[in-house]
Design a protein around this motif. Structure first.
Motif, PDB file in Angstrom:
ATOM      1  N   VAL A 723       0.852  -1.178   0.000  1.00  0.00           N
ATOM      2  CA  VAL A 723       0.000   0.000   0.000  1.00  0.00           C
ATOM      3  C   VAL A 723       0.891   1.231   0.000  1.00  0.00           C
ATOM      4  N   SER A 724       0.736   2.072  -1.017  1.00  0.00           N
ATOM      5  CA  SER A 724       1.532   3.295  -1.133  1.00  0.00           C
ATOM      6  C   SER A 724       0.903   4.418  -0.333  1.00  0.00           C
ATOM      7  N   LYS A 725       1.778   5.354   0.107  1.00  0.00           N
ATOM      8  CA  LYS A 725       1.268   6.486   0.888  1.00  0.00           C
ATOM      9  C   LYS A 725       0.627   7.533   0.007  1.00  0.00           C
ATOM     10  N   ASP A 726       0.986   7.577  -1.289  1.00  0.00           N
ATOM     11  CA  ASP A 726       0.361   8.530  -2.206  1.00  0.00           C
ATOM     12  C   ASP A 726       0.444   7.944  -3.604  1.00  0.00           C
ATOM     13  N   ASP A 727       0.011   8.749  -4.581  1.00  0.00           N
ATOM     14  CA  ASP A 727      -0.048   8.231  -5.941  1.00  0.00           C
ATOM     15  C   ASP A 727       1.305   8.211  -6.639  1.00  0.00           C
ATOM     16  N   VAL A 730       6.184   5.808  -4.259  1.00  0.00           N
ATOM     17  CA  VAL A 730       7.603   5.852  -3.847  1.00  0.00           C
ATOM     18  C   VAL A 730       7.738   5.363  -2.419  1.00  0.00           C
ATOM     19  N   GLU A 731       6.869   5.884  -1.545  1.00  0.00           N
ATOM     20  CA  GLU A 731       6.895   5.474  -0.144  1.00  0.00           C
ATOM     21  C   GLU A 731       5.731   4.536   0.131  1.00  0.00           C
ATOM     22  N   PHE A 732       6.002   3.442   0.855  1.00  0.00           N
ATOM     23  CA  PHE A 732       4.997   2.435   1.130  1.00  0.00           C
ATOM     24  C   PHE A 732       4.885   2.213   2.629  1.00  0.00           C
ATOM     25  N   TYR A 733       3.712   1.794   3.052  1.00  0.00           N
ATOM     26  CA  TYR A 733       3.508   1.430   4.453  1.00  0.00           C
ATOM     27  C   TYR A 733       4.214   0.104   4.731  1.00  0.00           C
ATOM     28  N   GLU A 734       4.616  -0.067   6.009  1.00  0.00           N
ATOM     29  CA  GLU A 734       5.258  -1.304   6.432  1.00  0.00           C
ATOM     30  C   GLU A 734       4.240  -2.451   6.386  1.00  0.00           C
ATOM     31  N   PRO A 735       4.700  -3.668   6.065  1.00  0.00           N
ATOM     32  CA  PRO A 735       3.787  -4.811   6.084  1.00  0.00           C
ATOM     33  C   PRO A 735       3.175  -5.023   7.458  1.00  0.00           C
ATOM     34  N   ASN A 736       1.940  -5.503   7.482  1.00  0.00           N
ATOM     35  CA  ASN A 736       1.200  -5.803   8.719  1.00  0.00           C
ATOM     36  C   ASN A 736       0.988  -4.582   9.592  1.00  0.00           C
ATOM     37  N   MET A 737       1.094  -3.422   9.016  1.00  0.00           N
ATOM     38  CA  MET A 737       0.881  -2.183   9.767  1.00  0.00           C
ATOM     39  C   MET A 737      -0.572  -1.740   9.599  1.00  0.00           C
ATOM     40  N   PHE A 748      -3.999   3.588  -2.470  1.00  0.00           N
ATOM     41  CA  PHE A 748      -3.097   3.328  -3.588  1.00  0.00           C
ATOM     42  C   PHE A 748      -2.439   1.970  -3.344  1.00  0.00           C
ATOM     43  N   LEU A 749      -2.867   0.985  -4.122  1.00  0.00           N
ATOM     44  CA  LEU A 749      -2.460  -0.393  -3.920  1.00  0.00           C
ATOM     45  C   LEU A 749      -1.600  -0.841  -5.099  1.00  0.00           C
ATOM     46  N   GLU A 750      -0.472  -1.519  -4.767  1.00  0.00           N
ATOM     47  CA  GLU A 750       0.408  -2.059  -5.801  1.00  0.00           C
ATOM     48  C   GLU A 750       0.497  -3.560  -5.614  1.00  0.00           C
ATOM     49  N   VAL A 751       0.242  -4.302  -6.688  1.00  0.00           N
ATOM     50  CA  VAL A 751       0.372  -5.757  -6.684  1.00  0.00           C
ATOM     51  C   VAL A 751       1.398  -6.127  -7.748  1.00  0.00           C
ATOM     52  N   GLU A 752       2.419  -6.883  -7.343  1.00  0.00           N
ATOM     53  CA  GLU A 752       3.528  -7.170  -8.259  1.00  0.00           C
ATOM     54  C   GLU A 752       3.765  -8.672  -8.332  1.00  0.00           C
ATOM     55  N   LEU A 753       3.916  -9.165  -9.563  1.00  0.00           N
ATOM     56  CA  LEU A 753       4.296 -10.548  -9.805  1.00  0.00           C
ATOM     57  C   LEU A 753       5.800 -10.597  -9.990  1.00  0.00           C
ATOM     58  N   LYS A 754       6.512 -11.258  -9.069  1.00  0.00           N
ATOM     59  CA  LYS A 754       7.980 -11.261  -9.083  1.00  0.00           C
ATOM     60  C   LYS A 754       8.562 -12.229 -10.108  1.00  0.00           C
ATOM     61  N   ASP A 755       7.774 -13.214 -10.563  1.00  0.00           N
ATOM     62  CA  ASP A 755       8.308 -14.184 -11.517  1.00  0.00           C
ATOM     63  C   ASP A 755       8.659 -13.491 -12.829  1.00  0.00           C
ATOM     64  N   CYS A 767     -10.244  -7.569  -4.772  1.00  0.00           N
ATOM     65  CA  CYS A 767      -9.375  -6.993  -3.734  1.00  0.00           C
ATOM     66  C   CYS A 767     -10.262  -6.287  -2.733  1.00  0.00           C
ATOM     67  N   TRP A 768      -9.985  -6.504  -1.450  1.00  0.00           N
ATOM     68  CA  TRP A 768     -10.801  -5.855  -0.441  1.00  0.00           C
ATOM     69  C   TRP A 768      -9.982  -5.590   0.813  1.00  0.00           C
ATOM     70  N   VAL A 769     -10.604  -4.831   1.721  1.00  0.00           N
ATOM     71  CA  VAL A 769      -9.965  -4.440   2.987  1.00  0.00           C
ATOM     72  C   VAL A 769     -10.757  -5.041   4.122  1.00  0.00           C
ATOM     73  N   THR A 770     -10.048  -5.612   5.114  1.00  0.00           N
ATOM     74  CA  THR A 770     -10.708  -6.116   6.310  1.00  0.00           C
ATOM     75  C   THR A 770     -10.122  -5.412   7.526  1.00  0.00           C
ATOM     76  N   SER A 771     -10.781  -5.579   8.653  1.00  0.00           N
ATOM     77  CA  SER A 771     -10.328  -4.929   9.892  1.00  0.00           C
ATOM     78  C   SER A 771      -9.388  -5.810  10.702  1.00  0.00           C
ATOM     79  N   SER A 772      -9.044  -6.996  10.168  1.00  0.00           N
ATOM     80  CA  SER A 772      -8.127  -7.877  10.881  1.00  0.00           C
ATOM     81  C   SER A 772      -7.235  -8.580   9.862  1.00  0.00           C
ATOM     82  N   LEU A 773      -6.305  -9.393  10.371  1.00  0.00           N
ATOM     83  CA  LEU A 773      -5.397 -10.117   9.477  1.00  0.00           C
ATOM     84  C   LEU A 773      -6.085 -11.295   8.798  1.00  0.00           C
TER      85      LEU A 773
END
Length: 787
Positions: A723-727, A730-737, A748-755, A767-773
């Motif tokens: 999840v990016s902080k803006d459009d 460049v800056e992203f939130y820490e995982p599990n934060m 602003f969501l980025e999904v990347e395929l590393k292969d 894609c959706w947002v939940t209030s827990s892990l």
């Protein structure tokens, strides 16, 4: 002929009726026998001038009425009267070859009032009691000069003077006859008969009723006597009103032109009559005769006794017309006239009254029988044909087919037609509705003959009945060592309902494609489903057993509504198998047949940390997800193939020098799971609840030797989301934060395929947002749905 003529005398009226049944298909004329001139053909002008009426009663019988003061009536002292009528009957309209029946009529009437007024259908008549002096030849000039206003009155001749809005008119009796009037004197009376709406008449309204009035004075002069007689007559021309259930006839109680001194007016009797008969107690026949200071009112219920209801069709609508012959006799006294007897004859016919027939559903569901009543109709209506489901039948054909049709009387002197049709008749529409019910629909088109004119009337009706007469099938399930079986009753199959495997119709093609076997007998469909066939659901998988279930849905043919599920669940002994679950889980029971035997506890997958969940001397049971344990993935055609290997850890025996020595054989099992690419396997990081259960994949286990074979493989999909902080991304939130956002703030969501493989593409479906892990927790907020 006997019964052809019926005559009587009512008060001062001759009455004669002819039987219409004896005149069917024939033509007739009436002639009046003049004692001096012979037979005279009765026509409209003669009738109104001479006091005759030729009409029909409400039953259609020709009726003749004549005043005892009629032109051709023989009068004996104003007490005995006779009239002879010729009735000519012919089979031809030209009246050739006519048969003549001479019929004399007699009437006695002596109770004359001082003044009698008759308001007939086509004439008005007033007669006044008076003594006319004997005629003298003497002529006295002095008497004439004493009354200058009578200078122009002819000597020894009756003359009439009419007063109307256009002025005064004085004419002789012979001239009056040319205008349609009739004037004469008898031994004790003088009478004047006038047609309605003559030039000398006037219309005036009295108490809300229009009256046709002729104001006249009859004058006669001889010697010293000038005789002036008031022969004014006034008759109602309307006063009829109707409702849907009543007719009302209103006549003024006091008529000013006939009662000059109203203060001396005294009503002596008011009588009503129907069909020439006086009704002594009107209330007994539901008639109402009432009067007040200004009106006399007769109220008759539509359809009351004495009148006649006749069926009629207007604009394709059924209805009735009611006719009744009424008369009113009002006797009063006043200062100018000792007694006045006022008689009004009125034939009343209502306008067309629509009466939409009712279709009464008396269906008997327990007998599976439509019973439909159609009414209410008068006796002059008959049923001539019907159509059931748009198939026409004459009544004879309908009875022959098995329909029951009969008449039934109703309490109000009407009738109806009953139709009985079985639910099982082929012309009944049948529709499977709800869960276990059938809607039976009877479509009827009636054809009726209405009235003597036999006018056709058509009416359609639709009657429905829903009954629970369908028994839903119950399936029986059983299993053998390798198959699951369902025995399903064939009743209603493909007619009311179909079998579905998931969302697919279970037809011959699906059965063959999925490897099922289907057989039918006279009552059941037997479906054989192999344990590892498509559509089998594995409820429990372990080293000891497999708990498998097979479900089939029973759905309605038209609406696809699921009525019930047929299910069979059995436990099977485990052997070597692989099951590729819809969620990407793979369960395997591996059987290692090697010499020497292998310690199954030391088998593993590519990732050596993935050990068997259970094992025994000859089998190892693994359960893992396609994204773990070193599983590789590749695409072939429209399939995604996940691959892993089962191997074991060798025991190394140290020797005195290299090479090392091992006692274990080099042996591997290759595990393959095939999923259709269109039925995408959903990874945990992006999972969503699917609308329908996803299918199992197809798996296989391939034994492998230690011969190296080059194959390009890679690890399971490596997908990263941030999840990016803006459009700017460049800056992203820490995982599990935890990230706090308002509902209106953008994400602003980025999904990347590393292969790096060129054959791999990334599609972001949900894609959706939940209030827990927990990805499946609620509440949840959708970001993208279906890509």
């Amino acid at each position: 002929p006997p019964g052809f003529v019926d005559s009587s005398c009512r008060s001062r009226i001759f009455l004669m009726k002819l039987n219409k049944l004896l005149l069917q298909g024939k033509f007739f004329q009436l002639e009046i026998n003049d004692p001096y001139a012979g037979p005279i053909l009765l026509d409209e002008k003669l009738a109104s001038r001479c006091g005759y009426v030729l009409s029909e009663d409400v039953w259609g019988n020709p009726t003749f009425r004549a005043s005892v003061l009629g032109c051709h009536v023989a009068n004996e002292a104003d007490e005995l009267f006779s009239l002879t009528v010729n009735i000519k009957v012919s089979s031809f309209s030209s009246m050739r070859a006519a048969v003549t029946y001479t019929y004399p009529m007699y009437c006695s009437y002596s109770s004359w009032a001082s003044r009698e007024i008759v308001c007939e259908e086509n004439y008005m008549e007033v007669s006044v009691k008076t003594d006319v002096p004997a005629v003298s030849n003497d002529y006295t000039v002095a008497w004439m000069s004493a009354l200058p206003e009578t200078q122009n009155v002819a000597y020894q001749l009756w003359q009439l003077m009419f007063v109307s809005p256009s002025g005064r008119k004085r004419i002789t009796v012979s001239d009056a006859a040319k205008l349609g009037y009739s004037f004469n004197n008898t031994l004790y009376r003088v009478y004047l008969r006038a047609p309605y709406h003559s030039n000398e008449s006037d219309i005036s309204m009295v108490s809300g009723v229009n009256m046709n009035m002729v104001t006249s004075t009859s004058m006669y002069r001889q010697r010293w006597l000038l005789l002036l007689i008031d022969t004014t007559v006034s008759c109602p021309v309307d006063g009829i009103s109707f409702t849907d259930t009543m007719l009302t006839w209103t006549v003024p109680r006091i008529i000013p032109t006939l009662v000059v001194q109203e203060s001396t007016f005294l009503s002596k009797s008011i009588l009503m009559g129907v069909d020439d008969q006086i009704i002594i107690n009107p209330e007994e026949k539901n008639y109402l005769l009432e009067h007040n200071e200004t009106h006399i009112r007769i109220t008759i219920p539509i359809g009351a006794e004495g009148g006649k209801l006749k069926s009629s069709i207007s604009g394709g609508v059924y209805g009735v017309i009611y006719s009744i012959d009424l008369f009113l006799e009002h006797t009063w006294t006043d200062a100018d006239w000792q007694t006045t007897k006022y008689t009004v004859v009125k034939s009343i016919t209502t306008p067309f009254i629509p009466q939409i027939p009712a279709v009464i559903n008396n269906t008997l569901p327990e007998e599976r029988l439509f019973n439909v009543a159609f009414g209410h109709f008068l006796p002059d209506v008959s049923l001539v044909a019907i159509a059931i489901g748009n198939v026409p039948f004459t009544l004879r054909e309908a009875q022959h087919h098995g329909f029951k049709i009969y008449e039934t009387p109703f309490s109000n002197r009407t009738k109806g037609f009953i139709l009985e049709v079985s639910f099982d008749d082929p012309y009944i529409l049948k529709e499977y509705v709800n869960r276990n019910e059938t809607k039976y629909t009877l479509l009827i088109n009636y054809t009726l003959s209405v009235g003597p004119e036999m006018t056709r009337y058509y009416h359609s009706a639709e009657v429905e009945c829903v009954i629970a007469d369908i028994e839903l099938p119950e399936a029986v399930g059983y299993c053998d060592e390798e198959n699951l079986y369902l025995a399903i009753p064939t009743f209603g199959l493909h007619q009311y309902w179909n079998l579905y495997l998931g969302n697919k119709l279970l037809n011959r093609q699906v059965t063959l494609t999925n490897g099922y076997l289907a057989a039918t007998n006279s009552t059941h469909l037997i479906l054989q489903v192999p344990l590892f066939a498509v559509g089998v659901i594995y409820e429990e998988v372990s080293l000891q057993k497999i708990r498998a279930r097979f479900d089939i849905a029973l759905r309605k043919v038209r609406t696809m509504d699921t009525l019930q599920m047929f299910s069979i669940s059995c436990s099977f002994n485990s052997s070597a198998f692989i099951i590729c679950h819809p969620d990407g889980t793979i369960t395997i029971t591996a059987q290692m047949k090697t010499v020497p035997a292998i310690d199954m506890s030391k088998t593993k997958l590519r990732d050596s940390s993935c050990k068997p969940r259970e094992y025994n001397g000859g089998h190892a049971f693994f359960k893992f997800h396609v994204t773990t344990c070193g599983t590789s993935v590749r695409f072939e055609g429209d399939h995604i193939i996940y691959e892993n290997e089962i191997s074991y850890e060798k025991e190394i025996l140290p020797g005195q020098s290299t090479p090392t020595i091992t006692r274990d054989p080099d042996y591997r099992l290759t595990v393959l799971c095939y999923y259709r690419a269109k039925e995408t396997l959903v990874l945990g990081a992006f999972t969503s609840a699917p609308p329908t259960p996803r299918p199992f994949g197809a798996g296989t286990i391939v034994p492998r030797s230690n011969i190296a074979v080059y194959r390009r493989i890679r690890q399971a999909l490596n997908v990263v989301s941030r999840v990016s902080k803006d459009d700017s991304f460049v800056e992203f939130y820490e995982p599990n934060m935890a990230i706090l956002k308002r509902p209106v703030d953008p994400v602003f969501l980025e999904v990347e395929l590393k292969d790096k493989s060129p054959d791999t593409e990334l599609y972001l479906e949900n894609c959706w947002v939940t209030s827990s892990l927990d990805f499946n927790s609620t509440p949840r907020w959708n970001i993208t749905v279906n890509g």
